[in-house]
Scaffold this active site. Structure first.
Site, PDB file in Angstrom:
ATOM      1  N   GLU A   1      -0.424  -9.504  -0.775  1.00  0.00           N
ATOM      2  CA  GLU A   1      -1.841  -9.836  -0.525  1.00  0.00           C
ATOM      3  C   GLU A   1      -2.656  -9.795  -1.814  1.00  0.00           C
ATOM      4  O   GLU A   1      -3.538 -10.628  -2.038  1.00  0.00           O
ATOM      5  CB  GLU A   1      -2.407  -8.859   0.512  1.00  0.00           C
ATOM      6  CG  GLU A   1      -1.741  -9.044   1.880  1.00  0.00           C
ATOM      7  CD  GLU A   1      -2.084  -7.941   2.858  1.00  0.00           C
ATOM      8  OE1 GLU A   1      -1.886  -6.750   2.534  1.00  0.00           O
ATOM      9  OE2 GLU A   1      -2.571  -8.251   3.955  1.00  0.00           O
TER      10      GLU A   1
ATOM     11  N   GLY B   1       0.606  -5.148   0.877  1.00  0.00           N
ATOM     12  CA  GLY B   1      -0.582  -5.236   0.020  1.00  0.00           C
ATOM     13  C   GLY B   1      -0.270  -5.850  -1.338  1.00  0.00           C
ATOM     14  O   GLY B   1      -1.162  -6.418  -1.984  1.00  0.00           O
TER      15      GLY B   1
ATOM     16  N   ALA C   1       0.862  -1.181   0.000  1.00  0.00           N
ATOM     17  CA  ALA C   1       0.000   0.000   0.000  1.00  0.00           C
ATOM     18  C   ALA C   1       0.899   1.232   0.000  1.00  0.00           C
ATOM     19  O   ALA C   1       2.043   1.166   0.462  1.00  0.00           O
ATOM     20  CB  ALA C   1      -0.871  -0.020   1.240  1.00  0.00           C
TER      21      ALA C   1
ATOM     22  N   GLU D   1       4.771  -5.161   7.125  1.00  0.00           N
ATOM     23  CA  GLU D   1       3.997  -4.112   7.812  1.00  0.00           C
ATOM     24  C   GLU D   1       4.466  -3.913   9.250  1.00  0.00           C
ATOM     25  O   GLU D   1       4.362  -2.822   9.803  1.00  0.00           O
ATOM     26  CB  GLU D   1       2.501  -4.471   7.810  1.00  0.00           C
ATOM     27  CG  GLU D   1       1.827  -4.351   6.456  1.00  0.00           C
ATOM     28  CD  GLU D   1       1.820  -5.637   5.645  1.00  0.00           C
ATOM     29  OE1 GLU D   1       2.677  -6.526   5.890  1.00  0.00           O
ATOM     30  OE2 GLU D   1       0.962  -5.757   4.750  1.00  0.00           O
TER      31      GLU D   1
END
Ligand code: CO8
Length: 258
Positions: free
Chosen positions: A112, A109, A65, A132
């Site tokens: 993911e 992300g 992200a 993260e």
């Protein structure tokens, strides 16, 4: 449609969607996630597309992200906007098969997003990670859930707690990816797999997706019943008649998605 942060090419009934923010290693900002959602929704609707390949650049599938975009947000901000909740809906709703072709970094992300695809083919230079923890947060869209189901608790804990990266060989050994190929062969290999899928009956490929995904959501007994009923249901299709007749007549099947 013209996009700012992704590129879409369609050839031989396969859509190749390329994440394209090279300046930020394809970090997933809100524009990119919106555009990706639109492209996936359009690909699912378009009868000329039968399979999708999602990729990034050679250096990065996606480095997670966009940290710059979210760094200043408060709990109330992210809770109120349900950060990343809505943006992954188009991927969750997608009924056509989608392959992630991962080269370079697939982090946070990015890892993911790759795991949300139906399977991952990666290049020898791929690096997967859920870093993260280094940012003082945890994975937000499956890094503690899908990764645990794919590679088991020990490796999922290791990756989420230490933030270490997993290379391509370890990813294949652990069941995270289905194939590892030399980096220059990644896109040809993924497109070739997608074209193979595109030749099948769409009714059957969608049923495969629903059935395999069911394995992650229910008990073995319920999953086996779901699979058997799905198998039975396909006998109502013309494609089952065609597929079996073609085998017996020693010719290629011509599926019509009926
Ligand atoms: N966000 C924003 N910008 C990024 C990101 C990112 N995640 N990753 C890299 N960039 C930018 C860098 O800031 C840099 O920009 P600039 O030149 O303007 O400073 C540029 O990309 C190139 O990066 P580096 O100079 O750092 O390149 P290196 O080759 O030295 O390092 C790394 C590559 C190791 C990938 C490094 O960039 C890195 O560690 N990136 C961050 C990885 C990370 O922590 N990812 C997790 C983010 S949090 C997250 O994903 C939460 C998931 C929640 C759900 C998401 C739903 C979609």
């Amino acid at each position: 449609m013209a996009y700012e942060t992704i590129m879409v090419e369609v050839e031989d009934e396969v859509a190749l969607i390329r994440l394209n923010r090279p300046e930020a290693l394809n970090a997933l900002n809100s524009t990119l996630l919106t555009e990706l959602g639109e492209a996936l929704t359009e690909a699912d609707r378009n009868d000329k597309i039968r399979c999708i390949v999602l990729t990034g650049s050679e250096k990065a599938f996606a480095a997670g992200a966009d940290i710059k975009e979210m760094a200043e947000k408060s709990y109330v901000d992210v809770y109120t906007e349900d950060l990343f909740g809505a943006s992954i809906e188009p991927m969750m709703r997608l009924r056509k098969p989608i392959i992630a072709a991962v080269s370079g970094y697939a982090l946070g992300g990015g890892c993911e997003l790759a795991m949300m695809c139906d399977f991952i083919i990666c290049a020898e230079n791929a690096k997967f990670g859920q870093p993260e923890i280094n940012l003082g947060v945890v994975a937000g869209i499956g890094g503690t859930q899908r990764l645990t189901r794919f590679v088991g608790k020990a490796k999922a804990m290791d990756m989420n707690l230490t933030g270490r990266f997993m290379d391509a060989a370890e990813a294949e050994r652990s069941g995270l990816v289905s194939r590892v190929v030399p980096t220059p062969k990644l896109i040809p290999e993924a497109l070739s797999a997608a074209r193979k899928i595109a030749e099948k009956s769409t009714v059957a490929t969608r049923t495969v997706k629903e059935s395999v995904n069911r394995a992650y959501e229910t008990t073995l007994r319920e999953g086996l019943l779901f699979e058997r009923r799905a198998f039975h249901a396909l006998f109502a299709t013309e494609d089952q008649k065609e597929g079996m007749a073609a085998f017996l007549e020693k010719r290629e099947a011509q599926f019509r998605d009926r």
